[in-house]
Each structure stands twice: as structure tokens, then as C-alpha cells.
Design a protein around this motif. Sequence first.
Motif, PDB file in Angstrom:
ATOM      1  N   ASP A   1       0.860  -1.175   0.000  1.00  0.00           N
ATOM      2  CA  ASP A   1       0.000   0.000   0.000  1.00  0.00           C
ATOM      3  C   ASP A   1       0.902   1.232   0.000  1.00  0.00           C
ATOM      4  O   ASP A   1       1.416   1.629   1.050  1.00  0.00           O
ATOM      5  CB  ASP A   1      -0.905   0.003   1.233  1.00  0.00           C
ATOM      6  N   PRO A   2       1.132   1.844  -1.169  1.00  0.00           N
ATOM      7  CA  PRO A   2       2.073   2.960  -1.256  1.00  0.00           C
ATOM      8  C   PRO A   2       1.604   4.230  -0.558  1.00  0.00           C
ATOM      9  O   PRO A   2       2.356   5.207  -0.516  1.00  0.00           O
ATOM     10  CB  PRO A   2       2.217   3.179  -2.769  1.00  0.00           C
ATOM     11  N   THR A   3       0.392   4.230   0.001  1.00  0.00           N
ATOM     12  CA  THR A   3      -0.037   5.399   0.776  1.00  0.00           C
ATOM     13  C   THR A   3       0.476   5.330   2.205  1.00  0.00           C
ATOM     14  O   THR A   3       0.352   6.301   2.962  1.00  0.00           O
ATOM     15  CB  THR A   3      -1.569   5.522   0.807  1.00  0.00           C
ATOM     16  N   ARG A   4       1.024   4.190   2.598  1.00  0.00           N
ATOM     17  CA  ARG A   4       1.549   4.018   3.950  1.00  0.00           C
ATOM     18  C   ARG A   4       3.051   4.327   3.996  1.00  0.00           C
ATOM     19  O   ARG A   4       3.753   4.172   3.000  1.00  0.00           O
ATOM     20  CB  ARG A   4       1.320   2.576   4.432  1.00  0.00           C
ATOM     21  N   ILE A   5       3.526   4.719   5.168  1.00  0.00           N
ATOM     22  CA  ILE A   5       4.961   4.862   5.375  1.00  0.00           C
ATOM     23  C   ILE A   5       5.627   3.510   5.159  1.00  0.00           C
ATOM     24  O   ILE A   5       5.147   2.484   5.640  1.00  0.00           O
ATOM     25  CB  ILE A   5       5.251   5.391   6.794  1.00  0.00           C
ATOM     26  N   GLN A   6       6.718   3.518   4.417  1.00  0.00           N
ATOM     27  CA  GLN A   6       7.476   2.300   4.139  1.00  0.00           C
ATOM     28  C   GLN A   6       8.711   2.287   5.047  1.00  0.00           C
ATOM     29  O   GLN A   6       9.571   3.172   4.948  1.00  0.00           O
ATOM     30  CB  GLN A   6       7.893   2.253   2.675  1.00  0.00           C
ATOM     31  N   LEU A   7       8.795   1.294   5.923  1.00  0.00           N
ATOM     32  CA  LEU A   7       9.908   1.166   6.856  1.00  0.00           C
ATOM     33  C   LEU A   7      10.786  -0.002   6.440  1.00  0.00           C
ATOM     34  O   LEU A   7      10.302  -1.114   6.249  1.00  0.00           O
ATOM     35  CB  LEU A   7       9.383   0.931   8.275  1.00  0.00           C
ATOM     36  N   TYR A   8      12.082   0.268   6.325  1.00  0.00           N
ATOM     37  CA  TYR A   8      13.061  -0.759   5.965  1.00  0.00           C
ATOM     38  C   TYR A   8      13.970  -0.928   7.164  1.00  0.00           C
ATOM     39  O   TYR A   8      14.757  -0.030   7.504  1.00  0.00           O
ATOM     40  CB  TYR A   8      13.841  -0.325   4.727  1.00  0.00           C
ATOM     41  N   SER A   9      13.890  -2.103   7.815  1.00  0.00           N
ATOM     42  CA  SER A   9      14.541  -2.198   9.111  1.00  0.00           C
ATOM     43  C   SER A   9      14.767  -3.643   9.521  1.00  0.00           C
ATOM     44  O   SER A   9      14.526  -4.583   8.749  1.00  0.00           O
ATOM     45  CB  SER A   9      13.700  -1.461  10.169  1.00  0.00           C
ATOM     46  N   LEU A  10      15.243  -3.791  10.737  1.00  0.00           N
ATOM     47  CA  LEU A  10      15.509  -5.069  11.376  1.00  0.00           C
ATOM     48  C   LEU A  10      15.434  -4.791  12.878  1.00  0.00           C
ATOM     49  O   LEU A  10      15.774  -3.680  13.306  1.00  0.00           O
ATOM     50  CB  LEU A  10      16.905  -5.570  10.982  1.00  0.00           C
ATOM     51  N   PRO A  11      15.001  -5.744  13.706  1.00  0.00           N
ATOM     52  CA  PRO A  11      14.866  -5.467  15.147  1.00  0.00           C
ATOM     53  C   PRO A  11      16.211  -5.417  15.890  1.00  0.00           C
ATOM     54  O   PRO A  11      16.537  -6.260  16.704  1.00  0.00           O
ATOM     55  CB  PRO A  11      13.989  -6.618  15.658  1.00  0.00           C
ATOM     56  N   THR A  12      17.023  -4.424  15.549  1.00  0.00           N
ATOM     57  CA  THR A  12      18.244  -4.103  16.284  1.00  0.00           C
ATOM     58  C   THR A  12      17.935  -2.916  17.202  1.00  0.00           C
ATOM     59  O   THR A  12      16.877  -2.290  17.070  1.00  0.00           O
ATOM     60  CB  THR A  12      19.372  -3.720  15.326  1.00  0.00           C
ATOM     61  N   PRO A  13      18.851  -2.540  18.101  1.00  0.00           N
ATOM     62  CA  PRO A  13      18.564  -1.386  18.966  1.00  0.00           C
ATOM     63  C   PRO A  13      18.254  -0.102  18.196  1.00  0.00           C
ATOM     64  O   PRO A  13      17.419   0.699  18.632  1.00  0.00           O
ATOM     65  CB  PRO A  13      19.847  -1.243  19.793  1.00  0.00           C
ATOM     66  N   ASN A  14      18.922   0.110  17.057  1.00  0.00           N
ATOM     67  CA  ASN A  14      18.588   1.275  16.243  1.00  0.00           C
ATOM     68  C   ASN A  14      17.322   1.031  15.430  1.00  0.00           C
ATOM     69  O   ASN A  14      16.487   1.926  15.271  1.00  0.00           O
ATOM     70  CB  ASN A  14      19.743   1.636  15.309  1.00  0.00           C
ATOM     71  N   GLY A  15      17.184  -0.176  14.906  1.00  0.00           N
ATOM     72  CA  GLY A  15      16.028  -0.471  14.071  1.00  0.00           C
ATOM     73  C   GLY A  15      14.708  -0.345  14.803  1.00  0.00           C
ATOM     74  O   GLY A  15      13.712   0.138  14.246  1.00  0.00           O
ATOM     75  N   VAL A  16      14.682  -0.759  16.070  1.00  0.00           N
ATOM     76  CA  VAL A  16      13.406  -0.723  16.798  1.00  0.00           C
ATOM     77  C   VAL A  16      12.990   0.688  17.183  1.00  0.00           C
ATOM     78  O   VAL A  16      11.815   0.914  17.498  1.00  0.00           O
ATOM     79  CB  VAL A  16      13.435  -1.622  18.051  1.00  0.00           C
ATOM     80  N   LYS A  17      13.905   1.642  17.152  1.00  0.00           N
ATOM     81  CA  LYS A  17      13.508   3.024  17.450  1.00  0.00           C
ATOM     82  C   LYS A  17      12.374   3.458  16.526  1.00  0.00           C
ATOM     83  O   LYS A  17      11.364   4.008  16.971  1.00  0.00           O
ATOM     84  CB  LYS A  17      14.681   3.990  17.268  1.00  0.00           C
ATOM     85  N   ALA A  18      12.586   3.244  15.226  1.00  0.00           N
ATOM     86  CA  ALA A  18      11.584   3.674  14.251  1.00  0.00           C
ATOM     87  C   ALA A  18      10.289   2.888  14.400  1.00  0.00           C
ATOM     88  O   ALA A  18       9.189   3.456  14.339  1.00  0.00           O
ATOM     89  CB  ALA A  18      12.137   3.526  12.834  1.00  0.00           C
ATOM     90  N   ALA A  19      10.396   1.572  14.620  1.00  0.00           N
ATOM     91  CA  ALA A  19       9.200   0.746  14.752  1.00  0.00           C
ATOM     92  C   ALA A  19       8.404   1.127  15.993  1.00  0.00           C
ATOM     93  O   ALA A  19       7.167   1.229  15.951  1.00  0.00           O
ATOM     94  CB  ALA A  19       9.587  -0.733  14.797  1.00  0.00           C
ATOM     95  N   ILE A  20       9.087   1.337  17.118  1.00  0.00           N
ATOM     96  CA  ILE A  20       8.389   1.744  18.335  1.00  0.00           C
ATOM     97  C   ILE A  20       7.695   3.082  18.120  1.00  0.00           C
ATOM     98  O   ILE A  20       6.531   3.271  18.501  1.00  0.00           O
ATOM     99  CB  ILE A  20       9.364   1.821  19.527  1.00  0.00           C
ATOM    100  N   MET A  21       8.397   4.020  17.500  1.00  0.00           N
ATOM    101  CA  MET A  21       7.808   5.342  17.265  1.00  0.00           C
ATOM    102  C   MET A  21       6.575   5.247  16.376  1.00  0.00           C
ATOM    103  O   MET A  21       5.546   5.892  16.637  1.00  0.00           O
ATOM    104  CB  MET A  21       8.848   6.269  16.634  1.00  0.00           C
ATOM    105  N   LEU A  22       6.651   4.455  15.326  1.00  0.00           N
ATOM    106  CA  LEU A  22       5.495   4.297  14.441  1.00  0.00           C
ATOM    107  C   LEU A  22       4.333   3.649  15.175  1.00  0.00           C
ATOM    108  O   LEU A  22       3.168   4.037  15.000  1.00  0.00           O
ATOM    109  CB  LEU A  22       5.890   3.487  13.211  1.00  0.00           C
ATOM    110  N   GLU A  23       4.620   2.658  16.010  1.00  0.00           N
ATOM    111  CA  GLU A  23       3.560   2.034  16.795  1.00  0.00           C
ATOM    112  C   GLU A  23       2.972   3.014  17.802  1.00  0.00           C
ATOM    113  O   GLU A  23       1.748   3.052  18.015  1.00  0.00           O
ATOM    114  CB  GLU A  23       4.110   0.798  17.519  1.00  0.00           C
ATOM    115  N   GLU A  24       3.809   3.809  18.432  1.00  0.00           N
ATOM    116  CA  GLU A  24       3.325   4.767  19.431  1.00  0.00           C
ATOM    117  C   GLU A  24       2.473   5.866  18.786  1.00  0.00           C
ATOM    118  O   GLU A  24       1.489   6.311  19.382  1.00  0.00           O
ATOM    119  CB  GLU A  24       4.509   5.405  20.173  1.00  0.00           C
ATOM    120  N   THR A  25       2.842   6.316  17.609  1.00  0.00           N
ATOM    121  CA  THR A  25       2.099   7.397  16.965  1.00  0.00           C
ATOM    122  C   THR A  25       0.814   6.914  16.303  1.00  0.00           C
ATOM    123  O   THR A  25      -0.107   7.711  16.073  1.00  0.00           O
ATOM    124  CB  THR A  25       2.950   8.090  15.894  1.00  0.00           C
ATOM    125  N   GLY A  26       0.763   5.626  15.965  1.00  0.00           N
ATOM    126  CA  GLY A  26      -0.410   5.100  15.285  1.00  0.00           C
ATOM    127  C   GLY A  26      -0.428   5.375  13.796  1.00  0.00           C
ATOM    128  O   GLY A  26      -1.451   5.134  13.137  1.00  0.00           O
TER     129      GLY A  26
END
Length: 236
Positions: free
Chosen positions: A17-42
Amino acid sequence: MTDLSNFPITARWPAADPTRIQLYSLPTPNGVKAAIMLEETGLAYEPHLVDFATNDQKSDAFVSLNPNGKIPAMIDPDGPGGQPLALFESGAILLYLAEKTGKFLGEGPADRWHATQWLMFQMGGVGPMFGQLGFFNKFAGKDWEDKRPLGRYVDEAKRLLGVMDAVLAGKTWFLGEAYSIADISMIGWVNNLITFYEARDLVGFDDFPNVGAWLERALARPAVQRGLKIPARAWT
């Protein structure tokens, strides 16, 4: 229809779904920063797994988005002026998402700068020092006969934990009662230090009770629990 075809990375990791933010990552200490933030913001987003085992982060597709070849990176199809915006560096991503949503920067300009200073503290101190400690304690560095490098990073990790412990005395979060990007930036690193890096006893983590209590509060947040596991597997 949002078109992200100008970004070569989307040929390797297509957007469902190209209307969504596309996150390219891995669950490392730096990678989870973005994932946590996206989950927290909704915010609506799609995670794409960048697999270190196959050096995805060094591929032409990934480097087209982040020339430094490090995760996380992202594309916001609805960036400033409604135009797509590509970003790398976890700290920049946290600041951008905080400003985009008006969340997790505290109340007012003073809080914003206090949150930013702790983000810089994490990026300049906690991340590099804890990461080096992990290398010398768990990975190839553990086999080095010279233990002075490990000792240096253990001492610096203890010093940083002491700074954090003193600041967190009598506080719920780094800004007091306001959970912010300062906290989000450090959760993965502190958690990794005592779990994946197996350094709890090495750094005397239990000597820093305010940090321990802060980490427990952070790990109890549902968005944090989700973010620490994202992306668990590739969507595509």
C-alpha cells in the motif's frame, strides 16, 4: 494513487500500500527506534525486513535510499508539501515523526530541546558505547587476548548508566511525566545491553535502580512490545 516508483528500493521491497509509510529495518537497537515510534504514533506503515544475513543493507536497492548502508530507513509518501520524503538515521526519523504528529516532544519549546539533547546523548554515547561493549563481550571481540578494549567500554557504559540513573531519580521518564523520543531512543539499547549482549552483571546493572525501573515501565507499553519485534519477517 501514490507513486513510489521513483525510489529504486521499492523494486526490491514493493509497497503493498504505497499510501503508507514504508519502513526498511531489522529489530536491532537502532532499528526498533523507528518501529516503536510508528507504533506509538499510530501512523499507518509497512515494515520490510532488511536481512543482515544476506547483506541486504549493502545491496544497491537499499543503498539507493541510505548511502551509508545502515538500518533503519523509511519513505513517507505524505511528506512535507504532500510530497514523498525519504529518510535514514534513526534519530532523524524520530524527530521527523515527532514533528509530523506533534507527539512525544513534551510540552513547549523547552521540552522539545530537552528531548533532543537526550536523543543526542543516546546517539553519541549510549548507542556507540553499548554497541562496542556488545562486540567485545559477545561477538568476535570476546576472543581477543587483550581485554583492555572491553574494560574501556564497560567503564564507559557504567558511567553512562550512572548519568541516566541520576537524571531519572524521582522521574517517570527523561522529561519527567512526559514520555518522549528521548525514552524511545534508549529502550532498545538498554534492553539489549542486559539481554542480547549478556552484560547485566558485567556493568552492574542492578546498581542503577532508576534505570531498571524506567526500563520496566517502557517495556510494559504495548507499542514498545510490538515495536521490539518489527519487522519480524518480510512482508514481501
